[in-house]
Write a protein that holds these residues in place. Structure first.
Motif, mmCIF file in Angstrom:
data_model
loop_
_atom_site.group_PDB
_atom_site.id
_atom_site.type_symbol
_atom_site.label_atom_id
_atom_site.label_comp_id
_atom_site.label_asym_id
_atom_site.label_seq_id
_atom_site.Cartn_x
_atom_site.Cartn_y
_atom_site.Cartn_z
ATOM 1 N N GLU A 61 -0.779 -39.134 25.103
ATOM 2 C CA GLU A 61 -1.743 -40.001 24.437
ATOM 3 C C GLU A 61 -3.148 -39.424 24.522
ATOM 4 O OE1 GLU A 61 -1.273 -43.725 26.360
ATOM 5 O OE2 GLU A 61 0.623 -44.227 25.359
ATOM 6 N N GLU A 62 -3.503 -38.885 25.701
ATOM 7 C CA GLU A 62 -4.814 -38.261 25.855
ATOM 8 C C GLU A 62 -4.965 -37.049 24.938
ATOM 9 O OE1 GLU A 62 -7.395 -39.252 27.534
ATOM 10 O OE2 GLU A 62 -6.383 -41.046 28.303
ATOM 11 N N LYS A 86 -5.391 -38.209 21.478
ATOM 12 C CA LYS A 86 -6.741 -38.708 21.329
ATOM 13 C C LYS A 86 -7.745 -37.562 21.231
ATOM 14 C CE LYS A 86 -10.036 -41.862 23.505
ATOM 15 N NZ LYS A 86 -10.289 -42.776 24.657
#
Length: 459
Positions: free
Chosen positions: A57-58, A61
């Motif tokens: 997810e990071e 992002k």
């Protein structure tokens, strides 16, 4: 004994049961430890998967932020490029305005500041207007001054001068008479012959001042002839068997003498000798004579040649004279009248002759499109220069003798005298009815035609 034996067996059985119980308890403890270890592993795996999901997810992002940043950077670069493009067009427009205001130096500074990736036809158009090697439109007559640093030319009714290094232009004479123009050999004087008013105006090319205006009754400058002396201090014309000489410095008529030749007829196709003491010309159609400017007396009369004499020229030292014409032959004489060389090889009329500046070579050209280079020591043919597209109208050596120009309508060819077949055509399609002259330092060439004037960088 039997009782003791029975007791011993019972003790052994009890011990076996104890051992078995201990083993069972140990196994249960090991199973508990295994369950705990498996639970811990499952927990660690879960934590790892959670960490991986968080990392993904990071990363997603971060990728999104990076893409946003890249898009923002591209937008900024596009805006900067658009601004640079607008600045480019602004500079080109300002350069054109500077050129229109006769500030070619500032215009070239603005053009030089334009990035090369933007330079399109509009940049090159303005650059050609400002650059010394550019085409000067609307010009019908031009030459280089005596130092070879300025281009002198007529645009409309004005005489202008352009500095070949800076590109600056200035008006020397706001209005000059319409008609036939001709420069002195050193380009220090300009003669403007007004056939209607029957006047000859002489203008100083350095100051732009009128040196004098003389009555001149030459009805046709091309056929009857009018010319400067080699030093540009005198102008001579010939009509009705009279030589009229004006002093350019004083603005007065210096002498008027009758031509005293044995052959009747006006002097045509004539020119001053390099020392300015005599005029060479053609009387009738085939008789070449030398006339003393001071007395009008016939100094020399060459034997009549076979047909019309179309061209003649002195060597730089004034000791030899070349003549040629319709009989396909070039003749070289000394000024005493002795025939030095007869040069044959042309198949048609010879229209142009030219000595090299050191006098060692003579070039001739004519209607057969060939240019011949003759040795003036032996009279032998040195080279035959081919490649011209039409009849040769004029020839010119550079001052160092290394280059030869041949004008063959509608083109000019620049020949290397050492390797004369290595010719460079100077944009034949843009030069019609041309004339030309060399820069004294052999760096530039000026050509004049019905589409304007061009200054060529010979290097």
């Amino acid at each position: 004994l039997q009782l003791r034996e029975t007791t011993a067996q019972r003790d052994r059985a009890d011990q076996a049961l104890k051992d078995e119980e201990q083993a069972r308890l140990l196994a249960e403890r090991e199973q508990d430890r295994a369950k705990k270890a498996r639970a811990l592993a499952d927990e660690q795996k879960t934590q790892a998967e959670n960490a991986r999901r968080v990392a993904e997810e990071e990363k997603a992002k971060a990728d999104g932020e990076r893409k946003k940043a890249e898009e923002a950077r591209r937008k900024v670069e596009a805006l900067e490029e658009k601004a640079q493009e607008q600045l480019y067009f602004n500079r080109v427009l300002r350069a054109h305005l500077e050129w229109l205001n006769n500030n070619a130096g500032r215009a070239r500074e603005l053009l030089s500041a334009c990035p090369e990736r933007f330079r399109n036809w509009e940049w090159h158009y303005v650059w050609r207007l400002c650059h010394p090697s550019g085409l000067t439109r609307g010009v019908d007559f031009a030459t280089l001054d005596r130092d070879g640093r300025r281009l002198l030319f007529r645009r409309g009714r004005s005489l202008l001068a352009r500095d070949l290094d800076s590109g600056e232009e200035r008006v020397l004479v706001p209005e000059i008479p319409a008609g036939y123009l001709f420069f002195s050999p050193d380009a220090s004087r300009l003669g403007a012959l007004d056939l209607r008013a029957k006047t000859l105006s002489v203008i100083d090319c350095s100051s732009g001042k009128l040196r004098g205006a003389f009555p001149c009754h030459v009805p046709n400058a091309f056929n009857q002839g009018i010319c400067f002396s080699t030093d540009g201090l005198r102008v001579a014309s010939c009509i009705n068997r009279k030589i009229v000489v004006w002093n350019v410095e004083t603005g007065h008529e210096e002498k008027r003498v009758d031509i005293k030749t044995k052959i009747l007829g006006d002097l045509k196709v004539f020119c001053f000798s390099p020392d300015g003491k005599s005029l060479g010309g053609v009387v009738g159609y085939n008789k070449v004579v030398l006339i003393d400017v001071a007395t009008g007396a016939e100094v020399l009369a060459l034997p009549p040649q076979d047909g019309n004499v179309w061209t003649m020229g002195f060597s730089a030292d004034g000791q030899r004279l070349a003549t040629a014409g319709i009989d396909h032959t070039v003749r070289v004489w000394d000024v005493s009248g002795k025939l030095l060389h007869v040069c044959r090889g042309h198949l048609k009329s010879v229209r142009a002759v030219c000595f090299s500046h050191d006098g060692s070579t003579l070039a001739s050209g004519g209607d057969d499109t060939n240019v011949f280079l003759w040795s003036m020591a032996t009279g032998e043919l040195l080279q035959t220069v081919r490649g011209n597209s039409g009849p040769i109208k004029s020839l010119s050596f550079s001052r160092d003798g290394k280059r030869l120009l041949s004008c063959a309508f509608p083109e000019i060819l620049l020949h290397d005298v050492i390797k004369p077949q290595d010719a460079a055509a100077l944009k034949a399609a843009e030069i019609l009815l041309p004339d030309f002259c060399f820069h004294p330092g052999n760096r530039h060439l000026v050509t004049t035609g019905d589409r304007g004037v061009q200054v060529w960088d010979l290097d």
